[in-house]
Design a protein around this motif. Structure first.
Motif, short mmCIF file in Angstrom:
data_model
loop_
_atom_site.label_atom_id
_atom_site.label_comp_id
_atom_site.label_asym_id
_atom_site.label_seq_id
_atom_site.Cartn_x
_atom_site.Cartn_y
_atom_site.Cartn_z
N GLU A 161 0.98 14.78 5.63
CA GLU A 161 2.36 14.75 5.15
C GLU A 161 3.09 13.50 5.66
O GLU A 161 4.20 13.58 6.21
N PRO A 162 2.51 12.30 5.51
CA PRO A 162 3.08 11.13 6.18
C PRO A 162 4.40 10.63 5.59
O PRO A 162 5.10 9.85 6.23
N LEU A 163 4.75 11.06 4.39
CA LEU A 163 5.95 10.53 3.74
C LEU A 163 7.12 11.51 3.75
O LEU A 163 8.20 11.18 3.26
N SER A 164 6.92 12.69 4.29
CA SER A 164 7.93 13.74 4.14
C SER A 164 9.22 13.44 4.91
O SER A 164 10.27 14.00 4.59
N ASN A 165 9.16 12.59 5.94
CA ASN A 165 10.36 12.28 6.70
C ASN A 165 11.15 11.11 6.13
O ASN A 165 12.18 10.72 6.70
N ARG A 169 13.71 6.54 -1.71
CA ARG A 169 13.37 5.13 -1.95
C ARG A 169 12.22 4.69 -1.05
O ARG A 169 11.28 4.03 -1.51
N LEU A 170 12.27 5.08 0.23
CA LEU A 170 11.20 4.70 1.14
C LEU A 170 9.89 5.39 0.80
O LEU A 170 8.81 4.82 1.01
N ARG A 171 9.96 6.62 0.29
CA ARG A 171 8.73 7.30 -0.12
C ARG A 171 8.02 6.51 -1.22
O ARG A 171 6.80 6.34 -1.20
N LEU A 172 8.79 6.02 -2.18
CA LEU A 172 8.20 5.22 -3.25
C LEU A 172 7.58 3.94 -2.69
O LEU A 172 6.49 3.53 -3.10
N GLU A 173 8.28 3.30 -1.75
CA GLU A 173 7.75 2.08 -1.15
C GLU A 173 6.45 2.35 -0.39
O GLU A 173 5.49 1.58 -0.48
N MET A 174 6.42 3.45 0.36
CA MET A 174 5.23 3.75 1.14
C MET A 174 4.06 4.20 0.27
O MET A 174 2.91 3.95 0.61
N ARG A 175 4.35 4.84 -0.86
CA ARG A 175 3.26 5.14 -1.80
C ARG A 175 2.57 3.85 -2.23
O ARG A 175 1.34 3.74 -2.23
N THR A 176 3.39 2.88 -2.60
CA THR A 176 2.85 1.59 -3.03
C THR A 176 2.07 0.94 -1.90
O THR A 176 0.99 0.37 -2.11
N GLU A 177 2.61 1.03 -0.68
CA GLU A 177 1.95 0.43 0.48
C GLU A 177 0.59 1.09 0.74
O GLU A 177 -0.42 0.42 0.99
N LEU A 178 0.55 2.43 0.67
CA LEU A 178 -0.71 3.12 0.90
C LEU A 178 -1.75 2.76 -0.16
O LEU A 178 -2.92 2.55 0.15
#
Length: 337
Positions: A161-165, A169-178
């Motif tokens: 669950e690395p994106l739940s916190n 907007r940051l979740r979308l950025e981190m999806r792209t990063e992953l």
């Protein structure tokens, strides 16, 4: 011969005498990003903990790169972990957080410098190497947590669950990063989440779980467009699911006749597939929500509650309005399981 890089074979997991995962069989290919998806208590995090070596299976077998690791200590498995909480050391800089594991292994200073510098650059944090976690944003801290795991060059990276916190907007950025990191490194990733959108966006394949059992395993397209069970259909947005009996649909409140004779046990419609403003039946609007490009409705009908959605440009209905609606066969999905 199986092309599995990580294999869970007849895996049973328990807490004390309580079996939470009765028998799990999953083969994960090298370089694959696979999501373990499901609601709280479905067994996804427990499965991840077993792969990581943080719990001993009740029975069954786990292999990684052809090696049986079922009873192998966690620190010998070549596993990287990225947690929901980041678990960074607040008193250490980004560089020292990323270097921590290598220093424990007493790696040469030059190797530590090279590997940490490389992975901080890979996650776009090289310019923040001297900052401490409190001086970084949530997204930057999550990328640092990712770099700290990758610097150890794990065989498999587990993400809980690395994106739940993070905010939307940051979740979308981190999806792209992953996705970028996974594509650039080719590392095998197992991603635990309860969020359908994250699983659909990130995974090569999704393992949908319920009560410790696999409901369906397949590509995002297969699970979204062709769910095999009522649970799977509901989880992926078919919010109107009705039992079929001859030419009747049966809901929580009653039944309604339809013009088609479905052969499946259930028929399901997403809200956008419900015809609002035309159709053979009527319902009372009990809920309205404006959602940008669409308007969402809750209708009280002879079947029970029906959720519908229309384009926001269409005429709006108000709570209490009686509106015609339809459940077209062409927009419904048959479910046999």
């Amino acid at each position: 011969m199986s092309d599995a890089y990580v294999s869970l074979q007849n895996l049973s997991l328990a807490y004390g005498s309580s079996i939470v995962v009765p028998e799990l069989n999953i083969d994960i290919r090298k370089g694959e990003l696979i999501a373990l998806l499901g609601p709280s208590g479905c067994g996804k995090t427990t499965t991840m903990r077993a792969i990581a070596g943080l719990m001993t299976p009740h029975s069954g077998k786990i292999t990684i790169d052809g090696v049986d690791v079922t009873r192998m200590p966690a620190n010998k498995r070549g596993i990287g972990l990225v947690f929901q909480s980041y678990a960074l050391f607040p008193h250490l800089t980004a560089f020292e957080n990323a270097a921590f594991g290598l220093r424990l292994q007493k790696r040469p200073a030059a190797e530590i410098e090279e590997r940490v510098t490389h992975w901080l650059a890979t996650v776009d944090l090289a310019h923040l190497a001297d900052r401490k976690p409190a001086e970084m944003s949530g997204g930057q801290q999550q990328r640092l947590s990712l770099a700290r795991s990758l610097v150890m060059e794990p065989k498999v990276l587990l993400l809980d669950e690395p994106l739940s916190n993070l905010d939307a907007r940051l979740r979308l950025e981190m999806r792209t990063e992953l996705q970028r990191v996974q594509r650039d490194t080719g590392i095998t990733m197992v991603f635990v989440t309860h969020d359908q959108a994250e699983a659909l966006a990130l995974a090569d394949r999704i393992v949908l779980m319920k009560d410790g059992v696999i409901e369906q395993l397949g590509t995002p397209d297969e699970l979204y467009n062709a769910p095999r069970t009522v649970f799977g259909a509901d989880f992926f947005g078919f919010e109107n699911i009705f039992e079929v009996a001859g030419r009747d649909l049966i809901g929580a409140k009653g039944k309604m006749p339809v013009a088609f004779g479905a052969t499946a046990r259930h028929m399901a419609w997403r809200p956008g597939a419900v015809s609002v403003g035309s159709g053979p039946w009527e319902g009372v609007v009990t809920g309205v929500a404006f959602a940008g490009e669409k308007r969402e409705y809750v209708l009280d009908t002879d079947l029970g509650q029906i959720k519908a959605a229309t384009d926001a440009s269409e005429p709006a209905y108000q709570i209490g309005d009686v509106v015609p609606f339809g459940l077209p066969e062409a927009t419904g999905f048959p479910i046999s399981g």
